[in-house]
Design a protein around this motif. Structure first.
Motif, PDB file in Angstrom:
ATOM      1  N   GLY A 127       0.832  -1.202   0.000  1.00  0.00           N
ATOM      2  CA  GLY A 127       0.000   0.000   0.000  1.00  0.00           C
ATOM      3  C   GLY A 127       0.861   1.245   0.000  1.00  0.00           C
ATOM      4  N   ALA A 128       0.213   2.383   0.046  1.00  0.00           N
ATOM      5  CA  ALA A 128       0.934   3.653  -0.027  1.00  0.00           C
ATOM      6  C   ALA A 128       1.899   3.843   1.142  1.00  0.00           C
ATOM      7  N   ASN A 129       1.607   3.209   2.276  1.00  0.00           N
ATOM      8  CA  ASN A 129       2.475   3.349   3.448  1.00  0.00           C
ATOM      9  C   ASN A 129       3.504   2.220   3.556  1.00  0.00           C
ATOM     10  N   SER A 130       3.582   1.400   2.521  1.00  0.00           N
ATOM     11  CA  SER A 130       4.570   0.322   2.524  1.00  0.00           C
ATOM     12  C   SER A 130       5.951   0.864   2.148  1.00  0.00           C
ATOM     13  N   LEU A 131       6.959   0.155   2.580  1.00  0.00           N
ATOM     14  CA  LEU A 131       8.334   0.551   2.289  1.00  0.00           C
ATOM     15  C   LEU A 131       8.608   0.400   0.800  1.00  0.00           C
ATOM     16  N   ALA A 132       9.225   1.458   0.198  1.00  0.00           N
ATOM     17  CA  ALA A 132       9.551   1.428  -1.235  1.00  0.00           C
ATOM     18  C   ALA A 132      11.030   1.149  -1.474  1.00  0.00           C
ATOM     19  N   TYR A 133      11.909   1.748  -0.676  1.00  0.00           N
ATOM     20  CA  TYR A 133      13.341   1.520  -0.864  1.00  0.00           C
ATOM     21  C   TYR A 133      14.111   1.875   0.404  1.00  0.00           C
ATOM     22  N   ILE A 134      15.314   1.339   0.468  1.00  0.00           N
ATOM     23  CA  ILE A 134      16.284   1.703   1.505  1.00  0.00           C
ATOM     24  C   ILE A 134      17.569   2.103   0.775  1.00  0.00           C
ATOM     25  N   ILE A 135      18.012   3.320   1.016  1.00  0.00           N
ATOM     26  CA  ILE A 135      19.282   3.776   0.440  1.00  0.00           C
ATOM     27  C   ILE A 135      20.239   4.091   1.582  1.00  0.00           C
ATOM     28  N   PHE A 136      21.415   3.519   1.518  1.00  0.00           N
ATOM     29  CA  PHE A 136      22.391   3.666   2.594  1.00  0.00           C
ATOM     30  C   PHE A 136      23.210   4.938   2.410  1.00  0.00           C
ATOM     31  N   THR A 137      23.453   5.606   3.538  1.00  0.00           N
ATOM     32  CA  THR A 137      24.292   6.799   3.559  1.00  0.00           C
ATOM     33  C   THR A 137      25.406   6.595   4.569  1.00  0.00           C
ATOM     34  N   SER A 138      26.355   7.493   4.553  1.00  0.00           N
ATOM     35  CA  SER A 138      27.486   7.419   5.474  1.00  0.00           C
ATOM     36  C   SER A 138      26.996   7.542   6.910  1.00  0.00           C
TER      37      SER A 138
END
Length: 914
Positions: free
Chosen positions: A429-440
């Protein structure tokens, strides 16, 4: 009566003078500077040009303030000065303030009737630390004033001469702001038929950055602000006086408040900052997912070309069918809502299919850049815990050992192609996780920022409203997918029926290739980080990029000079400056750049739809227009937080006290910004030790943590230096363990196994000890500039000899701006980076007149190895005629780099480099 011995009075005055001087020495820092937020950059020599503004306080407020002072046993001078210091503190964030004030100098009764000028100047230093109440601050100011008046006999000029502050034409010594209270009764002057009134003349000059003059009059308290017109606009001083009056009203109402809680914003300005200047409320669909908007576009234009990569293309229907097949396959492997799917892929058709398929399956994608070191990829996989890992077979060897199910999307497509081609039923749904992007991350490990469908949909629908992408548009996807800009590059064109063109792997770093690709594919829209835009604009024949309609910049501050250069070289294209951290759904502010606009920096603009920007002080209070504060993001586009890091999520994603939405949070960016009078936002810098280099966000603590694990390193500090304008680089300073001196090459190699290239310092400086301030903190400003020309990784210097070696060394010297380059000095040890390698690549191609792959600069990083490679390459490719032409081109270039002498220093028999 006994007379005093001859000279005793003189000796007494000398002793008194020495005592007073000693007292002032103990209390003043000769080099303290109060930097008020100015409208213009401070000139190297401040002129005396000034102006004045006046405001009248109501008699009732004046009387209330006088009564407050009487109750506390303090004078009106103390009350008004304490309030002025609160205002200066709220404007600057400084807790140690020095304000000048004039004094009559008639402290003895016998001087009262004498004619002459006895005025002296006192520097009043007050500490505002510890969050005092205003009542408590009045006590501090009172004691400071009493002590200073008791030591008033030392002339200010002698004090300045004795303390010897660093003399600057841009600042007045010891203090930059003055406060004056004029409360001596002045009876009106009268003559027959004439009444005269004292008026302060408008001289058009000022001695200080700012002087506040308060005068008691029967009709109330008159405030006059005298200010430097070199620094401030009239509107800024108008607001300052309004802030001071609001502050005095708050003090009169409740002097027990902490000074950090006292109001300084008039209600109209507060409403403007918190409401009027935020993103427009817009009714975008709240139940849509990214892939569903793309599926709707597939239904509208199934036969249009959606995706192009080199000589391959897919229509919208073909892209959707393949993504559906992979989505069904992922479903069969257990992927669903909140499942993470790791993607270790190079840019290709498979990459786009995999991104879309992951979302269709209900999962969230996790980009894993195959260029990252294995150890870093291992940390990311450990944190993300993906259910499935999508990979290209040729990249399998780069992956660390892990437990996820591995699917090769190229060699394994035969199995995938047996799956259905229709859209799988929606699970996410709209509140589901779309992506995880890693940062420093500051702890030595990267951290995964999570974003849901709804915020990203809001961002992309706003972008469409603002920029109107159409079916005739072509968007170039060149940003690494581990960088959040790639999110709109991938999905925005596919939602609007435009064509998405993929750059080849590594192509995003080759400006010549990009220019050819833009021309060939008729690209209309693309993104650059400013540092890469600078390199691209140096490319000749940009006229071939006439198809460009819009250039989007983000990732780091856009310099005014670069904005102007872009608008001049690409006058047919719009330039847009956007801002946003990975912890939000890509960009949260936007600004359309304009030609010949008078700016000190390019703004990051205003908030996008349904997004709120708060600029707050350390106590989470809104700061006035023009005053720097920390930037917070509220509204729809705030991300979910950090994967598996609840402590860090709670620290950075905090309750939004300004929102009427229950449970609303705002993200603390760590960026310092300020409101401009027109409602745009100006980026100022960072509030912590995080930096942006070439568009990458870097936590210096992550590098320090890893470097400290090297057995030869006892202490370490990493800073970002910009010793040459536009050339920001990482420099590591370290104290070696006893009897050990690690070589730069050894340290660089140690970090390269753990960090991506953009996080490895350009230079390593070994110190006997790190410089510390008196309170024991690292004194970063005292760290010396690195000697990049001497970073030869322990190799003995050997001058280039052959024509090709001299050519390469000369180009390196020009690009790196170092004194000498030896045969075996590694390019990156001399301060090189990927952007500087692009400049070297272009110049070598021009000088040699031959094809040269950018990757060769990384494969052959010394003058010797690169010259050998180029000589062998020429020997196998050149005809005699072409060889002679290239030799002449080399000689012409060599003459230029050697100053027109026609030969190099080494040809003169000197051992120095080219």
């Amino acid at each position: 009566m006994r007379s005093s011995p001859p000279g005793s009075a003189s000796r007494s005055r000398v002793r008194c003078s020495k005592t007073q001087l000693s007292w002032w020495r103990e209390r003043l820092d000769p080099n303290a500077i109060l930097e008020l937020p100015a409208d213009r950059p401070r000139p190297t020599a401040l002129s005396p040009h000034g102006a004045r503004q006046t405001v009248m306080l109501p008699p009732a407020l004046t009387q209330t303030l006088k009564s407050l002072g009487q109750r506390e046993g303090k004078t009106l001078f103390v009350t008004l000065l304490a309030a002025f210091e609160v205002l200066l503190h709220r404007y600057t964030g400084q807790e140690d303030l020095v304000v000048g004030t004039p004094i009559a100098g008639r402290g003895r009764s016998e001087l009262e009737g004498m004619i002459g000028l006895f005025i002296n100047t006192l520097a009043l230093r007050t500490s505002l630390s510890g969050r005092p109440s205003f009542r408590e601050l009045m006590g501090r100011v009172h004691q400071t004033t009493v002590d200073a008046f008791a030591h008033q006999e030392l002339p200010f000029e002698r004090l300045v001469d004795a303390l010897k502050p660093e003399r600057r034409l841009s600042h007045s010594p010891l203090f930059q702001v003055m406060f004056i209270l004029q409360n001596a009764p002045m009876p009106p002057l009268q003559a027959p038929g004439l009444v005269m009134e004292f008026q302060q003349p408008e001289t058009g000059t000022t001695k200080f950055d700012l002087t506040l003059i308060a005068t008691e009059l029967p009709e109330g308290l008159r405030l006059v602000a005298e200010y430097s017109t070199d620094l401030f606009e009239p509107e800024t001083i108008t607001r300052l006086l309004a802030h001071y009056q609001t502050l005095l009203s708050g003090i009169a109402a409740n002097p027990e408040q902490p000074i950090s809680a006292l109001p300084i914003l008039p209600e109209p300005e507060r409403h403007t900052l918190l409401a009027d200047w935020n993103g427009a409320p817009t009714s975008y669909p709240r139940d849509a997912c990214l892939h569903q908007l793309i599926e709707a576009q597939v239904a509208r234009t199934p036969e249009a070309v959606a995706l192009t990569y080199e000589d391959q293309s897919l229509t919208y229907a073909e892209l959707d069918a393949r993504a559906n097949q992979l989505a069904w396959h992922l479903r069969s492997l257990g992927v669903g809502p909140e499942s993470r799917v790791g993607l270790c892929l190079e840019r290709s058709l498979e990459m786009v299919i995999s991104l879309l398929a992951t979302l269709k399956a209900g999962g969230a994608y996790v980009p894993l850049d195959p260029a990252y070191p294995q150890e870093r990829l291992g940390w990311m996989l450990e944190d993300a815990s993906p259910t499935v890992l999508l990979v290209q077979e040729r990249l399998l060897s780069r992956l660390p050992s892990q437990s996820a199910r591995v699917v090769c999307v190229d060699s394994g497509w035969a199995d995938i192609s047996s799956q259905p081609r229709h859209v799988p039923p929606a699970l996410a749904g709209a509140n589901s996780l779309a992506y995880i992007i890693f940062t420093s991350g500051s702890t030595g490990r990267p951290k995964g920022a999570m974003n849901e469908h709804h915020p990203v949909v809001n961002r992309l629908l706003w972008m469409q409203d603002e920029y109107k992408l159409g079916a005739q548009d072509v968007v170039l996807q060149k940003t690494p997918f581990s960088f959040d800009v790639s999110v709109w590059e991938f999905f925005w064109p596919l939602m609007q029926g435009a064509r998405l063109v993929l750059a080849k792997p590594g192509g995003h770093q080759d400006p010549d290739y990009l220019a050819r690709l833009i021309s060939q594919e008729r690209v209309t829209t693309l993104h650059f980080v400013p540092s890469m835009l600078k390199v691209f604009l140096e490319e000749p024949e940009l006229e071939r990029c006439a198809s460009l309609k819009r250039v989007v910049c983000s990732g780091e501050a856009l310099p005014v000079e670069l904005q102007d250069q872009c608008l001049q070289r690409l006058p047919w294209a719009e330039l847009h400056n956007l801002y946003g951290p990975t912890e939000a759904a890509v960009d949260v502010t936007y600004y359309a750049c304009k030609v010949r606009e008078s700016l000190r920096s390019v703004p990051i603009g205003r908030a996008v739809a349904n997004t709120q920007i708060r600029i707050l002080d350390g106590q989470l209070q809104p700061v006035p227009v023009g005053v720097p504060g920390e930037l917070y993001i509220g509204g729809v586009q705030v991300g979910r937080g950090y994967r598996a890091r609840p402590d860090l999520t709670a620290e950075r994603f905090i309750p939004d006290a300004f929102s009427s939405t229950q449970g609303a949070r705002m993200y603390r960016t760590g960026d310092v910004a300020r409101w401009l009078p027109d409602g745009n936002i100006e980026y100022v810098g960072r509030a912590d030790f995080q930096v942006k280099i070439r568009g990458f966000r870097i936590e210096l603590g992550e590098i320090e943590t890893l470097l400290a694990q090297h057995p030869s390193v006892r202490q370490v500090a990493v800073v970002a230096r910009e010793d040459r304008p536009g050339d920001k680089r990482l420099v590591a300073y370290l104290v070696a363990a006893p009897e050990q001196t690690p070589a730069a090459a050894e340290l660089r190699s140690f970090l390269q196994t753990r960090l991506p290239e953009h996080m490895v310092p350009s230079a390593f400086v070994v110190l006997e000890k790190l410089p510390l301030s008196p309170n024991g903190k690292l004194e970063r400003r005292a760290l010396p500039a690195p000697d990049l020309g001497g970073q030869s990784a322990g190799q003995p210097f050997e001058a280039p000899r052959t024509e090709v070696e001299q050519l390469i060394a000369g180009i390196w010297k020009e690009v790196l701006q170092v004194e000498r380059v030896g045969l075996d000095d590694p390019f990156f040890a001399l301060g090189g980076n990927s952007l500087l390698a692009l400049q070297v690549h272009r110049r070598l191609k021009t000088a040699l007149g031959t094809g040269l792959a950018l990757t060769q600069l990384f494969q052959y990083p010394t003058v010797r190895t690169l010259a050998d490679r180029l000589s062998k390459q020429e020997g196998t490719q050149d005809s005699a005629q072409t060889g002679r032409a290239r030799a002449e081109a080399r000689r012409a270039f060599t003459r230029r780099v050697s100053g027109g002498r026609g030969r190099t220093d080494s040809q003169d028999g000197d051992d120095s480099d080219v």
